[in-house]
Every structure is written in C-alpha cells, then in structure tokens.
Write a protein that holds these residues in place. Structure first.
Motif, PDB file in Angstrom:
ATOM      1  N   ALA A 168       3.171  -8.233  -7.404  1.00 35.70           N
ATOM      2  CA  ALA A 168       2.628  -7.119  -6.724  1.00 35.70           C
ATOM      3  C   ALA A 168       1.175  -6.700  -6.751  1.00 35.70           C
ATOM      4  O   ALA A 168       0.848  -6.631  -5.598  1.00 35.70           O
ATOM      5  CB  ALA A 168       3.486  -5.767  -7.090  1.00 35.70           C
ATOM      6  N   SER A 169       0.516  -6.939  -7.856  1.00 39.86           N
ATOM      7  CA  SER A 169      -0.843  -6.656  -7.807  1.00 39.86           C
ATOM      8  C   SER A 169      -1.799  -7.759  -7.247  1.00 39.86           C
ATOM      9  O   SER A 169      -2.737  -7.401  -6.233  1.00 39.86           O
ATOM     10  CB  SER A 169      -1.446  -6.718  -9.414  1.00 39.86           C
ATOM     11  N   ILE A 170      -1.308  -9.058  -7.263  1.00 43.91           N
ATOM     12  CA  ILE A 170      -1.857 -10.022  -6.431  1.00 43.91           C
ATOM     13  C   ILE A 170      -1.741 -10.020  -5.077  1.00 43.91           C
ATOM     14  O   ILE A 170      -2.711 -10.204  -4.148  1.00 43.91           O
ATOM     15  CB  ILE A 170      -1.241 -11.449  -7.011  1.00 43.91           C
ATOM     16  N   LEU A 171      -0.595  -9.451  -4.377  1.00 44.39           N
ATOM     17  CA  LEU A 171      -0.388  -9.461  -2.915  1.00 44.39           C
ATOM     18  C   LEU A 171      -1.231  -8.220  -2.709  1.00 44.39           C
ATOM     19  O   LEU A 171      -1.883  -8.232  -1.447  1.00 44.39           O
ATOM     20  CB  LEU A 171       0.985  -8.927  -2.956  1.00 44.39           C
ATOM     21  N   GLY A 233       8.338  -5.291  -9.833  1.00 43.37           N
ATOM     22  CA  GLY A 233       7.300  -5.306  -8.633  1.00 43.37           C
ATOM     23  C   GLY A 233       7.559  -4.448  -7.457  1.00 43.37           C
ATOM     24  O   GLY A 233       6.458  -3.875  -6.879  1.00 43.37           O
ATOM     25  N   ALA A 234       8.760  -3.881  -7.045  1.00 45.41           N
ATOM     26  CA  ALA A 234       8.849  -2.864  -5.983  1.00 45.41           C
ATOM     27  C   ALA A 234       8.419  -1.619  -6.529  1.00 45.41           C
ATOM     28  O   ALA A 234       7.611  -1.078  -5.634  1.00 45.41           O
ATOM     29  CB  ALA A 234      10.269  -2.547  -5.857  1.00 45.41           C
ATOM     30  N   ILE A 235       8.331  -1.027  -7.551  1.00 47.53           N
ATOM     31  CA  ILE A 235       7.614   0.024  -8.240  1.00 47.53           C
ATOM     32  C   ILE A 235       6.159  -0.227  -8.242  1.00 47.53           C
ATOM     33  O   ILE A 235       5.748   0.973  -7.737  1.00 47.53           O
ATOM     34  CB  ILE A 235       8.481   0.623  -9.590  1.00 47.53           C
ATOM     35  N   THR A 236       5.627  -1.259  -8.555  1.00 53.68           N
ATOM     36  CA  THR A 236       4.223  -1.742  -8.309  1.00 53.68           C
ATOM     37  C   THR A 236       3.643  -1.430  -6.967  1.00 53.68           C
ATOM     38  O   THR A 236       2.640  -0.548  -6.618  1.00 53.68           O
ATOM     39  CB  THR A 236       4.041  -2.769  -8.956  1.00 53.68           C
ATOM     40  N   LEU A 237       4.276  -1.936  -6.082  1.00 52.66           N
ATOM     41  CA  LEU A 237       3.989  -1.893  -4.602  1.00 52.66           C
ATOM     42  C   LEU A 237       4.288  -0.366  -3.974  1.00 52.66           C
ATOM     43  O   LEU A 237       3.335  -0.128  -3.300  1.00 52.66           O
ATOM     44  CB  LEU A 237       5.216  -2.880  -3.790  1.00 52.66           C
ATOM     45  N   ALA A 238       5.217   0.211  -4.624  1.00 50.86           N
ATOM     46  CA  ALA A 238       5.283   1.662  -4.118  1.00 50.86           C
ATOM     47  C   ALA A 238       4.282   2.502  -4.709  1.00 50.86           C
ATOM     48  O   ALA A 238       3.615   3.312  -4.112  1.00 50.86           O
ATOM     49  CB  ALA A 238       6.453   2.340  -4.795  1.00 50.86           C
ATOM     50  N   ILE A 246      -5.598   2.105  -7.363  1.00 49.31           N
ATOM     51  CA  ILE A 246      -5.076   2.956  -8.728  1.00 49.31           C
ATOM     52  C   ILE A 246      -3.738   2.740  -8.983  1.00 49.31           C
ATOM     53  O   ILE A 246      -3.215   2.711 -10.135  1.00 49.31           O
ATOM     54  CB  ILE A 246      -5.492   4.351  -8.588  1.00 49.31           C
ATOM     55  N   GLY A 247      -2.947   2.178  -8.101  1.00 51.25           N
ATOM     56  CA  GLY A 247      -1.413   2.052  -8.361  1.00 51.25           C
ATOM     57  C   GLY A 247      -1.253   0.850  -9.532  1.00 51.25           C
ATOM     58  O   GLY A 247      -0.446   1.104 -10.129  1.00 51.25           O
ATOM     59  N   ILE A 248      -2.151  -0.330  -9.591  1.00 50.68           N
ATOM     60  CA  ILE A 248      -2.044  -1.279 -10.619  1.00 50.68           C
ATOM     61  C   ILE A 248      -2.031  -0.580 -11.743  1.00 50.68           C
ATOM     62  O   ILE A 248      -1.412  -0.884 -12.757  1.00 50.68           O
ATOM     63  CB  ILE A 248      -3.125  -2.346 -10.109  1.00 50.68           C
ATOM     64  N   GLY A 249      -3.106   0.193 -11.890  1.00 54.22           N
ATOM     65  CA  GLY A 249      -3.373   1.010 -13.368  1.00 54.22           C
ATOM     66  C   GLY A 249      -2.179   1.930 -13.648  1.00 54.22           C
ATOM     67  O   GLY A 249      -1.578   1.836 -14.706  1.00 54.22           O
ATOM     68  N   LEU A 250      -1.592   2.596 -12.709  1.00 54.54           N
ATOM     69  CA  LEU A 250      -0.321   3.559 -12.922  1.00 54.54           C
ATOM     70  C   LEU A 250       0.829   2.405 -13.330  1.00 54.54           C
ATOM     71  O   LEU A 250       1.468   2.900 -14.161  1.00 54.54           O
ATOM     72  CB  LEU A 250       0.153   4.203 -11.878  1.00 54.54           C
ATOM     73  N   ALA A 251       0.878   1.323 -12.812  1.00 51.76           N
ATOM     74  CA  ALA A 251       1.893   0.462 -12.997  1.00 51.76           C
ATOM     75  C   ALA A 251       1.828  -0.037 -14.520  1.00 51.76           C
ATOM     76  O   ALA A 251       2.908  -0.132 -15.178  1.00 51.76           O
ATOM     77  CB  ALA A 251       2.165  -0.858 -12.040  1.00 51.76           C
ATOM     78  N   VAL A 252       0.593  -0.407 -15.004  1.00 54.39           N
ATOM     79  CA  VAL A 252       0.286  -0.553 -16.346  1.00 54.39           C
ATOM     80  C   VAL A 252       0.745   0.473 -17.167  1.00 54.39           C
ATOM     81  O   VAL A 252       1.316   0.312 -18.285  1.00 54.39           O
ATOM     82  CB  VAL A 252      -1.198  -1.231 -16.522  1.00 54.39           C
ATOM     83  N   LEU A 253       0.343   1.700 -16.915  1.00 53.59           N
ATOM     84  CA  LEU A 253       0.503   2.818 -17.497  1.00 53.59           C
ATOM     85  C   LEU A 253       2.034   2.966 -17.866  1.00 53.59           C
ATOM     86  O   LEU A 253       2.575   3.121 -19.034  1.00 53.59           O
ATOM     87  CB  LEU A 253      -0.177   3.892 -17.050  1.00 53.59           C
TER      88      LEU A 253
END
Length: 334
Positions: A168-171, A233-238, A246-253
């Motif tokens: 999701a992050s690469i996309l 992946g879906a929650i990272t896209l969301a 910033i969503g990438i960082g939130l997904a990592v969190l």
C-alpha cells in the motif's frame, strides 16, 4: 547562501515535521517493545483442575492463591474434558490430580506458545514439590520440532503484515497517497488483493512444505495469509486516504509498534502486561498469530473470533478508501 538559508532550503517545514514524526515513532517503538517484552510473567492463565470430589475445589483455590496470580483455575469434570478445552483453546493447561498416588499429570499445549507451556510446567512442579508430589507433563498439542519456541506462526504473520503495508505504501509513493477517484481506489485495492493471494500462498508454502516449520492445512494458511495481507494493505490505504503520506507512519504505529509486541508471538498473551494483552487480539498481528497457531496445532479450532477481527479491518479499510476517493473527486470538481 548563508548557513541558515541553506538549512531552510534543504529542510522544509514539512520535512521537519516528518522528521519529528519519525523520532516519535522511534521512541514509541522502543517503549512498546521493551514495555511489553522486558519482564514476561504468567498472569491469570486459564487453567483446568481435575480431581475427585471436593479435592478439585480445594486444589483450584490453592492455585488461585499463588503469589502474583499466575493462574486462573477452574474445575474441569475429567481429563477428557480438560483435553477438549485445551484443544478448543479455552484453557492453556490442566492439572490432573491422582489421589491414589503421588504423581499428577500436567496437560499443556506448546503449540500455543512454548514459553507459556514451560512456565506452567515450572509453576506446577514447584507447587507439587512443596507437597512431596511429582508431576509428569503431557503435551496435548505439541509444537513442531522445526518450530523453535513456537515462533514460526508469529514470524509468518509479521511477514504477511509487512507485505500488506509495504504494498500500500509503494502504491502511495509511486502514484500519490490519496487516490483521486473511486476507479483508482478500486485499482489499488485490486492490486493489494492480488498481492495478498500471492503472498498468502507463498508464505504458506514456505513455512509448510518447503521448511516444514508449521504443520496444518496449507490451504487454510493460504486463506489466512491472503486475509491478513489484504486487511493490513486496505487499512494502510485508508489511513493514507485520510491523512496523506502521514498514513504510512500511522500504519507503522498500528501494525508494527502496537501490533507486533502485543501479538503473543515471543510471549503468549497471558505473559504480557495488561495493556498489550488487551489490544493484541484486536489488531491484525495478534489475530493472525492466534489463527495461524489454531490452524497449525489446534485442528482449526477457535478461529472465528480472529477471522472476524481481520475481516472487520479489511472491510473498514476498503470502505474508508472508497469513500475518501469519492469525496476527493467531488472536491476536485468543485
């Protein structure tokens, strides 16, 4: 250019905020992992007691009064019922007391976590020795000899989670963090779905037929892996649709910092502090680890709760991604 001007040119305010965010994630990572794993000890482990008549209640009360409350004992009708509850993952162990002799039997399930099974053995051995009795341990659902400390299921799920949020992050990095319309959102979700199918199968084959680390159904693990990858992946896209990069960082969190140490991998949930024990089953790594162990060692029992958790993350991520893409299209047209 003066040094101050050079710094301002090299590090924009946006970049500075992102660096501060990375620092915060770094410190949270340390706090979460060390906080969860630095002092594991069993607390309120669901535990069965089998004995004739009032001896069962007396033994359960004695176990409940142990210092530090390591066990949460309950009286079980007989050994067969204790085995059934262990295989259904309702309890983590059981003590079968033999009033006619001096040797009792401890039932454990190392497939649910070798560290926890060893802890139960140590606790009951010490208790029995204090009463001049001995205990023999029977592993009802043993971990594979190729599955050191029962960690393979956890690392398998971690790999699936990494695949989900990296895809999701690469996309996002390659084509913009927020999809500009529902069609693009659907395409991204479809790409993640295809990646999930491939990653789920690949992981199941690696830990099963290729390495022999986990027994159980390859098809079952494949389905689980596809759901884990897609949910993450879906929650990272969301999150990216809501907050941008910033969503990438939130997904990592969410997945790495909160999810991994609370997943019950290195130490099963009954050995974690209360906070991590509480959040673990509700996050993808914890739900995935529980489900993988159920498939591998417990005949697929006690799967529904974990699968529902993963399905909810997948649905929420999909819906939020589609809704935010539709909102953005309207904003662009306005």
């Amino acid at each position: 250019m003066k040094l101050v001007d050079e710094v301002k040119s090299a590090v924009t305010p946006r970049a500075a905020l992102l660096v501060i965010g990375v620092l915060a994630l770094q410190l949270l990572f340390i706090a979460s992992y060390v906080g969860a794993l630095h002092k594991p000890r069993p607390t309120d482990v669901p535990f069965g007691v089998v004995a004739p008549g009032p001896a069962a209640t007396q033994a359960a009360e004695r176990l409940a009064d142990l210092p530090g409350d390591p066990l949460y004992p309950r009286v079980v009708r007989d050994e067969a019922e204790a085995r059934r509850q262990i295989l259904n993952r309702e309890i983590d162990g059981a003590l079968i007391i033999d009033p006619r002799g001096t040797t009792d039997t401890l039932l454990v399930a190392s497939g649910g976590g070798t560290v926890l099974a060893n802890a139960l053995t140590r606790i009951t051995t010490q208790l029995e020795q204090a009463q001049q009795r001995t205990v023999r341990t029977v592993d009802v659902a043993p971990a594979s000899p190729e599955d050191f400390d029962g960690l393979s299921a956890f690392y398998l799920v971690v790999g699936w989670c990494v695949g989900g949020y990296l895809c999701a992050s690469i996309l996002a990095i390659s084509a913009g963090s927020r999809p500009s319309n529902p069609q693009r959102a659907i395409i991204r979700l479809a790409v993640i779905a295809l990646s999930a199918i491939a990653g789920g199968l690949g992981g199941a084959v690696i830990v099963g037929p290729l390495l022999g680390a986990l027994p159980g159904s390859v098809l079952g693990l494949w389905g689980l892996g596809a759901l884990v990858v897609f949910a993450v992946g879906a929650i990272t896209l969301a999150l990216q649709a809501l907050t941008g990069v910033i969503g990438i960082g939130l997904a990592v969190l969410l997945i790495v910092i909160a999810g991994n140490p609370s997943a019950g991998g290195a130490f099963p949930a009954p050995m974690l502090p209360d906070f991590w024990r509480t959040i673990g089953p509700a996050l993808p790594p914890g739900a995935g680890t529980w489900a993988a162990r159920s498939i591998a060692y417990f005949k697929g029992n006690a799967l529904s709760g974990a699968m529902q958790v993963l399905a909810i993350w997948a649905v929420v991520g999909t819906v939020v991604t589609l809704v935010m893409s539709a909102v953005r299209r309207k904003e662009d047209r306005a």
